[in-house]
Enzyme design. Sequence first.
Site, PDB file in Angstrom:
ATOM      1  N   HIS A 189       0.834  -1.192   0.000  1.00  0.00           N
ATOM      2  CA  HIS A 189       0.000   0.000   0.000  1.00  0.00           C
ATOM      3  C   HIS A 189       0.871   1.245   0.000  1.00  0.00           C
ATOM      4  CE1 HIS A 189       1.001  -0.254   4.241  1.00  0.00           C
ATOM      5  NE2 HIS A 189       0.155  -1.238   4.459  1.00  0.00           N
TER       6      HIS A 189
HETATM    7  P1  TYD Z   1      -2.494  -3.829   7.402  1.00  0.00           P
HETATM    8  O1  TYD Z   1      -2.312  -2.382   7.124  1.00  0.00           O
HETATM    9  O2  TYD Z   1      -3.229  -4.639   6.373  1.00  0.00           O
HETATM   10  O3  TYD Z   1      -1.123  -4.533   7.742  1.00  0.00           O
HETATM   11  P2  TYD Z   1       0.141  -4.839   6.787  1.00  0.00           P
HETATM   12  O4  TYD Z   1       0.338  -3.626   5.939  1.00  0.00           O
HETATM   13  O5  TYD Z   1       1.273  -5.067   7.729  1.00  0.00           O
HETATM   14  O6  TYD Z   1      -0.156  -6.058   5.983  1.00  0.00           O
HETATM   15  O7  TYD Z   1      -3.246  -3.949   8.804  1.00  0.00           O
HETATM   16  C1  TYD Z   1      -3.585  -5.191   9.377  1.00  0.00           C
HETATM   17  C2  TYD Z   1      -4.777  -4.970  10.308  1.00  0.00           C
HETATM   18  O8  TYD Z   1      -4.443  -4.119  11.393  1.00  0.00           O
HETATM   19  C3  TYD Z   1      -5.962  -4.342   9.613  1.00  0.00           C
HETATM   20  O9  TYD Z   1      -7.144  -4.945  10.132  1.00  0.00           O
HETATM   21  C4  TYD Z   1      -5.925  -2.908  10.053  1.00  0.00           C
HETATM   22  C5  TYD Z   1      -5.284  -2.967  11.412  1.00  0.00           C
HETATM   23  N1  TYD Z   1      -4.459  -1.783  11.748  1.00  0.00           N
HETATM   24  C6  TYD Z   1      -4.920  -0.898  12.711  1.00  0.00           C
HETATM   25  O10 TYD Z   1      -6.018  -1.068  13.290  1.00  0.00           O
HETATM   26  N2  TYD Z   1      -4.143   0.183  13.035  1.00  0.00           N
HETATM   27  C7  TYD Z   1      -2.938   0.407  12.428  1.00  0.00           C
HETATM   28  O11 TYD Z   1      -2.247   1.393  12.761  1.00  0.00           O
HETATM   29  C8  TYD Z   1      -2.490  -0.520  11.422  1.00  0.00           C
HETATM   30  C9  TYD Z   1      -1.174  -0.311  10.730  1.00  0.00           C
HETATM   31  C10 TYD Z   1      -3.281  -1.599  11.122  1.00  0.00           C
END
Ligand code: TYD
Length: 133
Positions: free
Chosen positions: A49
């Site tokens: 992302h």
């Molecule tokens: P995600 O951004 O998909 O993680 P990665 O980029 O590491 O694969 O986030 C995973 C989950 O955590 C998703 O349900 C959103 C949640 N999340 C939060 O609630 N707060 C945050 O600051 C972050 C980064 C993720």
Amino acid sequence: MKAYKVNFQQKGDVNGHLVVAESGKEIPFEVKRIFYIYDTKKDVVRGKHANLNSEFVIINISGSSKIMVSDGVDKEIFCLDKPHEAVYIPKMLWKEMYDFSENSILLVLSNELYDPDEYLRDYDDYCKIIKGE
Ligand code: TYD
């Protein structure tokens, strides 16, 4: 604005080490959020992302991992395997984290609170925004 490696000063002695990271010094923003990524299975790619507003400093405080950063044209790969090294990632760069070692703990500092609406999760959409389409 490009991503760049940050080298923290290692404090300590033969008995052990300590790293300090302060807002406005080693960290080029006021820290509003921290989160960490651990127990990531091998072959998993995380991130995928870009963020409209969030900037990040990412530290592999245990183990190792790699971060690929792209502006939609050029790519750069950072290998993180030392707790006193980090990568600064400005907003609007595409990022992917991968090649996590079993003991990897990836600590992430950010200038923004979590807002899912500022995450661009579709690479084609990201490229269109970058090109102003
Ligand atoms: P995600 O951004 O998909 O993680 P990665 O980029 O590491 O694969 O986030 C995973 C989950 O955590 C998703 O349900 C959103 C949640 N999340 C939060 O609630 N707060 C945050 O600051 C972050 C980064 C993720």
